[in-house]
Design a protein around this motif. Structure first.
Motif, PDB file in Angstrom:
ATOM      1  N   GLN A 292       0.826  -1.202   0.000  1.00 37.11           N
ATOM      2  CA  GLN A 292       0.000   0.000   0.000  1.00 37.11           C
ATOM      3  C   GLN A 292       0.859   1.251   0.000  1.00 37.11           C
ATOM      4  OE1 GLN A 292      -2.889   0.235   3.195  1.00 37.11           O
ATOM      5  NE2 GLN A 292      -2.922   2.467   3.117  1.00 37.11           N
ATOM      6  N   LEU A 293       1.947   1.236   0.775  1.00 40.79           N
ATOM      7  CA  LEU A 293       2.836   2.391   0.811  1.00 40.79           C
ATOM      8  C   LEU A 293       3.503   2.599  -0.546  1.00 40.79           C
ATOM      9  CD1 LEU A 293       4.493   1.896   4.307  1.00 40.79           C
ATOM     10  CD2 LEU A 293       2.851   3.647   3.658  1.00 40.79           C
ATOM     11  N   GLY A 294       3.813   1.499  -1.251  1.00 44.41           N
ATOM     12  CA  GLY A 294       4.377   1.624  -2.591  1.00 44.41           C
ATOM     13  C   GLY A 294       3.396   2.270  -3.550  1.00 44.41           C
ATOM     14  N   ARG A 295       2.131   1.861  -3.457  1.00 48.18           N
ATOM     15  CA  ARG A 295       1.116   2.478  -4.325  1.00 48.18           C
ATOM     16  C   ARG A 295       0.950   3.948  -4.003  1.00 48.18           C
ATOM     17  NH1 ARG A 295      -1.401  -2.519  -3.149  1.00 48.18           N
ATOM     18  NH2 ARG A 295      -2.694  -1.548  -1.538  1.00 48.18           N
ATOM     19  N   HIS A 296       1.040   4.288  -2.723  1.00 52.17           N
ATOM     20  CA  HIS A 296       0.903   5.696  -2.324  1.00 52.17           C
ATOM     21  C   HIS A 296       2.046   6.523  -2.906  1.00 52.17           C
ATOM     22  CE1 HIS A 296      -0.245   9.080   0.267  1.00 52.17           C
ATOM     23  NE2 HIS A 296       1.053   9.247   0.490  1.00 52.17           N
ATOM     24  N   ALA A 297       3.259   5.959  -2.915  1.00 52.34           N
ATOM     25  CA  ALA A 297       4.400   6.675  -3.476  1.00 52.34           C
ATOM     26  C   ALA A 297       4.206   6.935  -4.965  1.00 52.34           C
ATOM     27  CB  ALA A 297       5.685   5.886  -3.235  1.00 52.34           C
ATOM     28  N   VAL A 298       3.673   5.936  -5.683  1.00 50.59           N
ATOM     29  CA  VAL A 298       3.416   6.113  -7.111  1.00 50.59           C
ATOM     30  C   VAL A 298       2.353   7.183  -7.323  1.00 50.59           C
ATOM     31  CG1 VAL A 298       2.519   4.996  -9.183  1.00 50.59           C
ATOM     32  CG2 VAL A 298       4.128   3.778  -7.702  1.00 50.59           C
ATOM     33  N   GLU A 299       1.313   7.150  -6.510  1.00 48.66           N
ATOM     34  CA  GLU A 299       0.252   8.156  -6.617  1.00 48.66           C
ATOM     35  C   GLU A 299       0.798   9.560  -6.392  1.00 48.66           C
ATOM     36  OE1 GLU A 299      -3.902   9.414  -4.293  1.00 48.66           O
ATOM     37  OE2 GLU A 299      -2.830   7.574  -3.760  1.00 48.66           O
ATOM     38  N   LEU A 300       1.720   9.680  -5.453  1.00 49.80           N
ATOM     39  CA  LEU A 300       2.304  10.985  -5.162  1.00 49.80           C
ATOM     40  C   LEU A 300       3.100  11.495  -6.347  1.00 49.80           C
ATOM     41  CD1 LEU A 300       2.702  13.110  -2.913  1.00 49.80           C
ATOM     42  CD2 LEU A 300       4.774  11.875  -2.249  1.00 49.80           C
ATOM     43  N   LEU A 301       3.828  10.614  -7.020  1.00 45.80           N
ATOM     44  CA  LEU A 301       4.613  11.010  -8.178  1.00 45.80           C
ATOM     45  C   LEU A 301       3.733  11.459  -9.332  1.00 45.80           C
ATOM     46  CD1 LEU A 301       7.367   8.236  -8.194  1.00 45.80           C
ATOM     47  CD2 LEU A 301       7.663  10.639  -7.581  1.00 45.80           C
ATOM     48  N   GLU A 302       2.514  10.932  -9.385  1.00 44.34           N
ATOM     49  CA  GLU A 302       1.633  11.235 -10.505  1.00 44.34           C
ATOM     50  C   GLU A 302       0.766  12.465 -10.276  1.00 44.34           C
ATOM     51  OE1 GLU A 302      -0.525   7.631 -11.108  1.00 44.34           O
ATOM     52  OE2 GLU A 302       1.096   6.681 -12.253  1.00 44.34           O
ATOM     53  N   VAL A 303       0.894  13.100  -9.118  1.00 45.73           N
ATOM     54  CA  VAL A 303       0.108  14.304  -8.848  1.00 45.73           C
ATOM     55  C   VAL A 303       0.573  15.413  -9.781  1.00 45.73           C
ATOM     56  CG1 VAL A 303      -0.465  16.078  -7.159  1.00 45.73           C
ATOM     57  CG2 VAL A 303      -0.294  13.700  -6.446  1.00 45.73           C
ATOM     58  N   GLU A 304      -0.348  15.967 -10.552  1.00 43.17           N
ATOM     59  CA  GLU A 304      -0.016  17.000 -11.523  1.00 43.17           C
ATOM     60  C   GLU A 304      -0.126  18.384 -10.900  1.00 43.17           C
ATOM     61  OE1 GLU A 304      -2.680  16.472 -14.739  1.00 43.17           O
ATOM     62  OE2 GLU A 304      -1.609  14.761 -15.585  1.00 43.17           O
ATOM     63  N   ASP A 305       0.658  19.298 -11.448  1.00 46.22           N
ATOM     64  CA  ASP A 305       0.557  20.692 -11.040  1.00 46.22           C
ATOM     65  C   ASP A 305      -0.680  21.296 -11.711  1.00 46.22           C
ATOM     66  OD1 ASP A 305       0.749  23.385 -10.612  1.00 46.22           O
ATOM     67  OD2 ASP A 305       2.881  23.513 -11.063  1.00 46.22           O
ATOM     68  N   PRO A 306      -1.699  21.684 -10.942  1.00 44.30           N
ATOM     69  CA  PRO A 306      -2.931  22.208 -11.563  1.00 44.30           C
ATOM     70  C   PRO A 306      -2.721  23.498 -12.327  1.00 44.30           C
ATOM     71  CG  PRO A 306      -2.966  22.526  -9.178  1.00 44.30           C
ATOM     72  CD  PRO A 306      -1.782  21.651  -9.481  1.00 44.30           C
ATOM     73  N   THR A 307      -1.709  24.304 -11.986  1.00 42.95           N
ATOM     74  CA  THR A 307      -1.480  25.560 -12.716  1.00 42.95           C
ATOM     75  C   THR A 307      -0.969  25.271 -14.115  1.00 42.95           C
ATOM     76  OG1 THR A 307       0.752  25.721 -11.794  1.00 42.95           O
ATOM     77  CG2 THR A 307      -1.012  26.790 -10.583  1.00 42.95           C
ATOM     78  N   ILE A 308      -0.069  24.296 -14.262  1.00 44.72           N
ATOM     79  CA  ILE A 308       0.413  23.927 -15.582  1.00 44.72           C
ATOM     80  C   ILE A 308      -0.700  23.298 -16.396  1.00 44.72           C
ATOM     81  CG2 ILE A 308       1.980  22.369 -16.816  1.00 44.72           C
ATOM     82  CD1 ILE A 308       4.003  22.790 -14.618  1.00 44.72           C
TER      83      ILE A 308
END
Length: 395
Positions: A292-308
Motif C-alpha cells: 500500500q505504501l508503494g502504491r501511495h508513493a506512485v500516486e504521489l509522483l503522478e500528482v499533476e501541477d494544476p497551474t500547468i
C-alpha cells in the motif's frame, strides 16, 4: 487526497499547491511543492481563528516551539508566516497513512514485532520533542504516520513549551488539552503536566495498535465516562501480546512518577538494534501495508501541477476555437509551453541538421545556432569547408 476546488488558493507563500490532504480543527491542509521541488504539507489556518488575537499569540508560540524539534522521527517545520492575513505553516510531507487509518480501515491491529518497532520509533520522537522543552500532550493514532522506514509523529498544533510562564493565558492549570481516550490522568484532573504525560499517551497508542481497541473504552458512551475511567480505573489490556504487555501496563500507571522513562521503554522494546537514524533496518510492517505504501508513493509522483494543467488546457481550448489571429494563437501556445517547462529550463534553438562545428552563439537563446549556408547540409554528400572564424560557445 483530493483535487483543489474553485475556492482553494493556487499558492501559499512560495509553495505551489497540488491537492487537498484534509481538514482539521485548525484549518485546511494541502499537498504542495517548494520552489526547489520538495513535497510539503501546508496547513492554512481558518479565517475565523486568524481574526482572534489570542489564537494568533498561541499559534506564534507553537510554531516557534515546533521549529526547535529535531531528529528523524517527526515531521519538521520548514516554514511559516504567523503574521499573514491568514497564517500558515509548512512541514515536511510524510508519505504514509496514519496509524488510525491502518488499524480501523486498511489492516487491523499490527503484529507484535511491528508494535515493538512502533514503540521504539515513538520513544525516539518523544525524546526529541522533550529535548526541545515541549510536551506534546496529544499523541494519538491520527498523529502517528506509518512509513516504510518507520513511524513519524506529526501535528504540534496544541503542544506547549514546558517553560511557558504563568499569566500568559496560553497554558493554565485546569485547561483540558488533549483527545479523550488518549489522555493522561493528570490531564483529566488539570494537574501539572510533565513529559510523563506523553509516556501515558504512548501506552494508550501502543495498546490501540496491538488490539484495535482503546484501553479505557470508546467515547460512544460519552467522553466524561472515558475520562472517569482514565482517572480512576485500570485499563483493559486483554488481547495484548505478552511481549509488550508489561511495558504498556507500566506506561499506563496513574502516578506519573512511577512510569518508565523513554530510555527504559526503548531498551525494553528489544528494537534498539532494529532502528537506526530514523529508519528501520528491515521491513517492519506486514507485506500488505508495504504494498500500500508503494502504491501511495506512485500516486504521489503522478500528482499533476494544476497551474500547468490549466495553462495547457486554456491554450488547447483557444486553439480549438480559433481566434482568427495566428499571432494570438501562437502567443497562447507559447504561454502554455512556458508554463509546462521547469523553472530552470531554457528554450531550445531550432536545429536543422547543421553540424556543431558550424555554429555560433545565438543572441536570444545563448545556445549554438547554425551559420547561414548557401547549400543545405547533407552528412553523406556535402563536403564541409572549415570556417576560419573560431566557434563561440556560451555555456
Amino acid at each position: 487526497m483530493e483535487k483543489l476546488g474553485p475556492g482553494d488558493p493556487q499558492h501559499i507563500g512560495s509553495y505551489r499547491l497540488l491537492a487537498r490532504l484534509g481538514a482539521g480543527g485548525m484549518g485546511q491542509v494541502y499537498l504542495a511543492r517548494s520552489e526547489r521541488g520538495r513535497t510539503v504539507a501546508v496547513k492554512l489556518v481558518r479565517a475565523e481563528l486568524a481574526a482572534r488575537e489570542e489564537f494568533r499569540a498561541r499559534f506564534r508560540q507553537e510554531v516557534r516551539n515546533a521549529q526547535r524539534v529535531g531528529g528523524f522521527w517527526t515531521a519538521p517545520v520548514l516554514d511559516a508566516d504567523t503574521e499573514a492575513a491568514v497564517p500558515w505553516v509548512a512541514t515536511g510531507y510524510v508519505a504514509g497513512p496514519s496509524l488510525q487509518r491502518v488499524v480501523e480501515h486498511d489492516h487491523g491491529p499490527l503484529p507484535e514485532r511491528s508494535v515493538r518497532i512502533l514503540a521504539a520509533g515513538l520513544a525516539h520522537a518523544l525524546s526529541n520533542i522533550h529535548a526541545a522543552g515541549i510536551v506534546h500532550r496529544d499523541l494519538k493514532p491520527s498523529n502517528v504516520m506509518l512509513t516504510i522506514e518507520g513511524p513519524r509523529v506529526i501535528d504540534f498544533g496544541i503542544a506547549r513549551a514546558l517553560e511557558t510562564s504563568p499569566g500568559e493565558g496560553l497554558t493554565r492549570t485546569g485547561t483540558l488539552i488533549g483527545s479523550p481516550g488518549f489522555m493522561a490522568p493528570e490531564q483529566v484532573r488539570g494537574d501539572r503536566i510533565t513529559p510523563a504525560c506523553d509516556v501515558f499517551c504512548l501506552g494508550s497508542v501502543l495498546a490501540y495498535a496491538a488490539t484495535g481497541r482503546l484501553p479505557f473504552g470508546s467515547t460512544e458512551g460519552g467522553e466524561h465516562a472515558v475520562l472517569f475511567r482514565i482517572a480512576q480505573e485500570d485499563p483493559d489490556l486483554s488481547g495484548l501480546p505478552e511481549g509488550i504487555a508489561d511495558v504498556v501496563r507500566d506506561c499506563l500507571r496513574k502516578d506519573p512518577a512511577t512510569r518508565p522513562t523513554l530510555d527504559a521503554i526503548l531498551s525494553r522494546t528489544g528494537a534498539v538494534d532494529t532502528v537506526e537514524q530514523g529508519r528501520s533496518r528491515d521491513p517492519w510492517l506486514p507485506g500488505s501495508l508495504v504494498a500500500q505504501l508503494g502504491r501511495h508513493a506512485v500516486e504521489l509522483l503522478e500528482v499533476e501541477d494544476p497551474t500547468i494543467h490549466g495553462a495547457l488546457r486554456a491554450a488547447t481550448d483557444q486553439e480549438a476555437r480559433g481566434t482568427g489571429d495566428p499571432e494570438a494563437r501562437g502567443g497562447a501556445e507559447s504561454a502554455a509551453a512556458a508554463a509546462a517547462r521547469p523553472a530552470t529550463a531554457h528554450p531550445q534553438p531550432p536545429h536543422n541538421g547543421t553540424p556543431p562545428e558550424h555554429t555560433t552563439a545565438h543572441p536570444a537563446y545563448g545556445y549554438p545556432q547554425p551559420h547561414p549556408q548557401t547549400t543545405p547540409y547533407n552528412p553523406y554528400t556535402t563536403v564541409v569547408t572549415p570556417d576560419p572564424t573560431p566557434p563561440v560557445y556560451t555555456p
